[in-house]
Design an enzyme around this catalytic site. Sequence first.
Site, PDB file in Angstrom:
ATOM      1  N   ASP A 233       0.844  -1.201   0.000  1.00 56.00           N
ATOM      2  CA  ASP A 233       0.000   0.000   0.000  1.00 56.00           C
ATOM      3  C   ASP A 233       0.881   1.254   0.000  1.00 56.00           C
ATOM      4  OD1 ASP A 233       0.892  -0.188   2.593  1.00 56.00           O
ATOM      5  OD2 ASP A 233      -1.093  -0.150   3.521  1.00 56.00           O
ATOM      6  N   SER A 234       2.218   1.059  -0.021  1.00 55.05           N
ATOM      7  CA  SER A 234       3.130   2.178  -0.257  1.00 55.05           C
ATOM      8  C   SER A 234       2.908   2.749  -1.659  1.00 55.05           C
ATOM      9  CB  SER A 234       4.593   1.744  -0.095  1.00 55.05           C
ATOM     10  OG  SER A 234       4.852   0.569  -0.833  1.00 55.05           O
TER      11      SER A 234
ATOM     12  N   GLU B  42      -1.646  -5.564   8.578  1.00 56.11           N
ATOM     13  CA  GLU B  42      -0.858  -5.028   9.681  1.00 56.11           C
ATOM     14  C   GLU B  42      -1.506  -5.335  11.032  1.00 56.11           C
ATOM     15  OE1 GLU B  42      -0.158  -0.832   9.031  1.00 56.11           O
ATOM     16  OE2 GLU B  42       0.771  -1.176   7.070  1.00 56.11           O
TER      17      GLU B  42
ATOM     18  N   GLU C  91       9.011  -4.256  10.569  1.00 53.74           N
ATOM     19  CA  GLU C  91       9.420  -2.945  10.038  1.00 53.74           C
ATOM     20  C   GLU C  91       9.977  -2.060  11.144  1.00 53.74           C
ATOM     21  OE1 GLU C  91       6.643  -1.054   7.393  1.00 53.74           O
ATOM     22  OE2 GLU C  91       7.814   0.797   7.300  1.00 53.74           O
TER      23      GLU C  91
HETATM   24  O1  KIV Z   1       3.553  -1.134   1.673  1.00 50.99           O
HETATM   25  C1  KIV Z   1       4.748  -1.463   1.741  1.00 50.99           C
HETATM   26  O2  KIV Z   1       5.579  -1.113   0.902  1.00 50.99           O
HETATM   27  C2  KIV Z   1       5.161  -2.279   2.883  1.00 50.99           C
HETATM   28  C3  KIV Z   1       6.626  -2.522   3.037  1.00 50.99           C
HETATM   29  C4  KIV Z   1       7.279  -1.325   3.576  1.00 50.99           C
HETATM   30  C5  KIV Z   1       6.900  -3.710   3.855  1.00 50.99           C
HETATM   31  O3  KIV Z   1       4.352  -2.690   3.647  1.00 50.99           O
END
Ligand code: KIV
Length: 272
Positions: free
Chosen positions: A52-53, A123, A190
């Site tokens: 979701d980044s 998460e 993380e």
């Molecule tokens: O959304 C993402 O990129 C992540 C990574 C940082 C593990 O959850």
Amino acid sequence: MSTAKKEIKKVTTQTFQKMKQNGEKIAMLTGYDFSMAKILDAAKIDAILVGDSASNVIAGHETTLPITLDQMIYHASSVVRAVDRALVVVDLPFGSYQANSTEALRSAIKIMKESGAHAVKLEGGKEVEDSIKRILTAGIPVMGHLGLTPQSIYKFGTYTVRAKEEMEAQKLIEDAKLLEKLGCFGIVLEKIPAHLAKQVSESVSIPTIGIGAGPHCDGQILVLHDLLGITKEFHPRFLRRYLSLFDTIKDAISSYIDDVKSVDFPNEKEQY
Ligand code: KIV
């Protein structure tokens, strides 16, 4: 001459397990689109996280909160179409699993059905236990995510290192053991101290994948755009940049603009 296509050995959640047992490190990166996913798969990355980044690096939001389930499906299906070998894991976005386990299951089924991905990530620990149980019951592999959980940024207030205090570290260890017991196939850790990530990695039989969690995790993950230097302003200590693509691409585009303005492009060979 044989015309048979060489069979590709796909990475599965079972492969993850075997890699941990054999002490082979797992290399993961994020991916959000077809073209980059083709390159990642050709390079033999073990797994791609459609993170979701994407909300930050693709859509330009400040946090991961705004991205929707349908947008995650769009990114994930683009990645899945590119991949022959890597395991594709997709983030369940904020708001798609927190309300209750029925909604979590509905979101996970929708993502799996419409994207063709192989697993979901979400998460949290104890607080999402029921959702994880329910998703796993439907036969959908789940990856956990502990430590800095960006969907809770407004609870933490900052993106600094988590679990430095004993109480939070203890809860993280308990959550990791719970995720293992529930049947998750891996856990992202993380931004936590390296010694804590080591302790967690040694206490669970499922692989831990670290980002800013030191060398003792069973694998590592980075955001692709950070590793390639497409993002420029983000300089956490844990990040290793392998390229400075922002500048490389900018220079190429400046050359193109110059060539168009000076009528150097297209030349005689570049026309019909
Ligand atoms: O959304 C993402 O990129 C992540 C990574 C940082 C593990 O959850």
